[in-house]
Structure formats: structure tokens, C-alpha cells
Design a protein around this motif. Structure first.
Motif, PDB file in Angstrom:
ATOM      1  N   GLY A  72      27.248  50.422  29.986  1.00 53.40           N
ATOM      2  CA  GLY A  72      26.875  49.085  29.538  1.00 53.40           C
ATOM      3  C   GLY A  72      28.082  48.266  29.122  1.00 53.40           C
ATOM      4  O   GLY A  72      28.192  47.072  29.444  1.00 53.40           O
ATOM      5  N   ALA A  73      29.006  48.883  28.404  1.00 58.10           N
ATOM      6  CA  ALA A  73      30.219  48.191  27.972  1.00 58.10           C
ATOM      7  C   ALA A  73      31.052  47.748  29.175  1.00 58.10           C
ATOM      8  O   ALA A  73      31.602  46.637  29.190  1.00 58.10           O
ATOM      9  CB  ALA A  73      31.056  49.092  27.063  1.00 58.10           C
ATOM     10  N   PHE A  74      31.120  48.593  30.195  1.00 58.99           N
ATOM     11  CA  PHE A  74      31.856  48.241  31.416  1.00 58.99           C
ATOM     12  C   PHE A  74      31.222  47.021  32.085  1.00 58.99           C
ATOM     13  O   PHE A  74      31.923  46.075  32.466  1.00 58.99           O
ATOM     14  CB  PHE A  74      31.887  49.434  32.371  1.00 58.99           C
ATOM     15  CG  PHE A  74      32.477  49.110  33.709  1.00 58.99           C
ATOM     16  CD1 PHE A  74      33.841  48.942  33.858  1.00 58.99           C
ATOM     17  CD2 PHE A  74      31.661  48.952  34.821  1.00 58.99           C
ATOM     18  CE1 PHE A  74      34.393  48.631  35.101  1.00 58.99           C
ATOM     19  CE2 PHE A  74      32.197  48.644  36.057  1.00 58.99           C
ATOM     20  CZ  PHE A  74      33.561  48.475  36.196  1.00 58.99           C
ATOM     21  N   ILE A  75      29.898  47.034  32.211  1.00 52.99           N
ATOM     22  CA  ILE A  75      29.192  45.914  32.840  1.00 52.99           C
ATOM     23  C   ILE A  75      29.431  44.623  32.059  1.00 52.99           C
ATOM     24  O   ILE A  75      29.695  43.569  32.643  1.00 52.99           O
ATOM     25  CB  ILE A  75      27.693  46.239  32.983  1.00 52.99           C
ATOM     26  CG1 ILE A  75      27.511  47.360  34.004  1.00 52.99           C
ATOM     27  CG2 ILE A  75      26.893  45.003  33.383  1.00 52.99           C
ATOM     28  CD1 ILE A  75      26.122  47.969  34.040  1.00 52.99           C
ATOM     29  N   VAL A  76      29.354  44.710  30.738  1.00 54.06           N
ATOM     30  CA  VAL A  76      29.598  43.528  29.895  1.00 54.06           C
ATOM     31  C   VAL A  76      31.029  43.038  30.062  1.00 54.06           C
ATOM     32  O   VAL A  76      31.277  41.829  30.163  1.00 54.06           O
ATOM     33  CB  VAL A  76      29.279  43.839  28.415  1.00 54.06           C
ATOM     34  CG1 VAL A  76      29.831  42.766  27.488  1.00 54.06           C
ATOM     35  CG2 VAL A  76      27.782  43.992  28.224  1.00 54.06           C
ATOM     36  N   GLN A  77      31.975  43.956  30.103  1.00 52.25           N
ATOM     37  CA  GLN A  77      33.378  43.565  30.264  1.00 52.25           C
ATOM     38  C   GLN A  77      33.594  42.824  31.580  1.00 52.25           C
ATOM     39  O   GLN A  77      34.339  41.840  31.617  1.00 52.25           O
ATOM     40  CB  GLN A  77      34.304  44.792  30.200  1.00 52.25           C
ATOM     41  CG  GLN A  77      34.430  45.404  28.837  1.00 52.25           C
ATOM     42  CD  GLN A  77      35.092  44.475  27.846  1.00 52.25           C
ATOM     43  OE1 GLN A  77      35.945  43.663  28.173  1.00 52.25           O
ATOM     44  NE2 GLN A  77      34.671  44.571  26.605  1.00 52.25           N
ATOM     45  N   ILE A  78      32.948  43.288  32.632  1.00 49.89           N
ATOM     46  CA  ILE A  78      33.095  42.644  33.945  1.00 49.89           C
ATOM     47  C   ILE A  78      32.365  41.304  33.970  1.00 49.89           C
ATOM     48  O   ILE A  78      32.912  40.291  34.414  1.00 49.89           O
ATOM     49  CB  ILE A  78      32.554  43.571  35.066  1.00 49.89           C
ATOM     50  CG1 ILE A  78      33.400  44.838  35.180  1.00 49.89           C
ATOM     51  CG2 ILE A  78      32.488  42.840  36.398  1.00 49.89           C
ATOM     52  CD1 ILE A  78      34.820  44.628  35.621  1.00 49.89           C
ATOM     53  N   ALA A  79      31.128  41.290  33.499  1.00 52.71           N
ATOM     54  CA  ALA A  79      30.280  40.099  33.628  1.00 52.71           C
ATOM     55  C   ALA A  79      30.645  38.983  32.650  1.00 52.71           C
ATOM     56  O   ALA A  79      30.614  37.814  33.018  1.00 52.71           O
ATOM     57  CB  ALA A  79      28.818  40.492  33.434  1.00 52.71           C
ATOM     58  N   VAL A  80      30.989  39.342  31.424  1.00 55.18           N
ATOM     59  CA  VAL A  80      31.186  38.317  30.394  1.00 55.18           C
ATOM     60  C   VAL A  80      32.659  38.072  30.090  1.00 55.18           C
ATOM     61  O   VAL A  80      33.077  36.926  29.908  1.00 55.18           O
ATOM     62  CB  VAL A  80      30.429  38.706  29.103  1.00 55.18           C
ATOM     63  CG1 VAL A  80      30.657  37.681  28.002  1.00 55.18           C
ATOM     64  CG2 VAL A  80      28.948  38.865  29.389  1.00 55.18           C
ATOM     65  N   PHE A  81      33.438  39.120  30.026  1.00 60.99           N
ATOM     66  CA  PHE A  81      34.828  38.993  29.603  1.00 60.99           C
ATOM     67  C   PHE A  81      35.820  39.069  30.752  1.00 60.99           C
ATOM     68  O   PHE A  81      36.994  39.351  30.541  1.00 60.99           O
ATOM     69  CB  PHE A  81      35.154  40.056  28.551  1.00 60.99           C
ATOM     70  CG  PHE A  81      34.333  39.921  27.296  1.00 60.99           C
ATOM     71  CD1 PHE A  81      34.539  38.874  26.422  1.00 60.99           C
ATOM     72  CD2 PHE A  81      33.333  40.839  27.007  1.00 60.99           C
ATOM     73  CE1 PHE A  81      33.774  38.740  25.273  1.00 60.99           C
ATOM     74  CE2 PHE A  81      32.566  40.721  25.862  1.00 60.99           C
ATOM     75  CZ  PHE A  81      32.786  39.657  24.992  1.00 60.99           C
TER      76      PHE A  81
END
Length: 153
Positions: free
Chosen positions: A107-116
Motif C-alpha cells: 500500500g505504501a508503494f502504491i501511495v508513493q507512486i500515485a500521490v508522491f
């Protein structure tokens, strides 16, 4: 040649190394290294990852506001990370904790790619590797956990 001598000789390789003792020593070193890795990961998750979220550190608060999750999301993720860190140190929960923290890192990886914009996307991926190793190496504890849960039900 006595019976004891014959047994010891049979357990030795041509170079004179006792197979059973070397495998045991290697296994012991592997268990100690795995346990040290678990302790290091638990410390990382508890201190470097969960603590800033649980105390509402400015950097954590900014990130969760940017996500639109606010304080509830920040405290929830921090609590999950702290619970995972503690569970990594409890034998019957080690494998499940490593799997749960791995899922959190996906989940953290997906957030890092999508948002940050992928700024720190490598960090969760790097953390997944030792977590998967722990989950696999401690998988026999899953049966113990199931037995405990069935006994309670």
C-alpha cells in the motif's frame, strides 16, 4: 575400532568435517541472524515509522493531509505499524506480522507512486524483501497460531 568410532567416522566427510555439527552450527547462525533482522525491523517500524505518526510529527501530518486521510489515517497507520513491530517479536505472530507489514508496504508503494510521484517508492520495496523472508522462514508458527485460535473458539 569401537562402535562409537565407526559411527563418528561414518558421519564425517572425506575432509574430516562432521556434517551434523556443521549443519547445526549453520542453522543456529541463520536463526540468530533472522532474529536480529526481526529485532532491527521491529525497531525501525516502532521508532522510525510508527512513532512520528503517533505523536503527530509535522512531516507525517503533512503527508497524510496531502493524501486526504488526515489525522485518523495517520494514527491508524501508525498503530498498525506499531502492532506489527511488536508482533514481529512474538514467536507465534512473527509470520503473520511479516505478511501484514508486507501488505502495508505494498500500500505504501502504491501511495508513493500515485500521490508522491515515486519520491520514496524504493523504501517500501526494500522493506518487503526481509519481511517476506521472515514470513517464509517463520511459516511453521502459522500452524501454532491456528491451533491456539481453534482452541479458543
Amino acid at each position: 575400532m569401537t562402535e562409537t568410532t565407526a559411527t563418528v567416522t561414518a558421519d564425517r566427510t572425506p575432509a574430516g568435517v562432521v556434517i551434523a555439527e556443521s549443519a547445526t552450527a549453520r542453522g543456529r547462525r541463520a536463526r540468530v541472524a533472522l532474529r536480529a533482522l526481526q529485532v532491527l525491523l521491529a525497531l525501525f517500524y516502532a521508532i522510525a515509522s510508527a512513532l512520528p505518526k503517533l505523536i503527530g510529527h509535522e512531516s507525517a501530518a503533512e503527508s497524510f493531509e496531502r493524501l486526504g486521510w488526515g489525522s485518523p489515517g495517520m494514527y491508524t497507520i501508525g498503530a498498525l505499524e506499531l502492532a506489527g513491530a511488536i508482533a514481529l517479536l512474538i514467536p507465534v505472530l512473527q509470520s503473520v506480522a511479516a505478511m501484514a507489514l508486507s501488505a502495508l508496504m505494498v500500500g505504501a508503494f502504491i501511495v508513493q507512486i500515485a500521490v508522491f510521484d515515486g519520491q520514496y517508492a524504493a523504501t517500501p520495496l526494500i522493506l518487503i524483501v526481509p519481511l517476506i523472508l521472515i514470513a517464509w522462514a517463520r511459516r511453521r508458527h502459522n500452524a501454532d497460531l491456528l491451533r491456539l485460535l481453534r482452541r479458543r473458539a
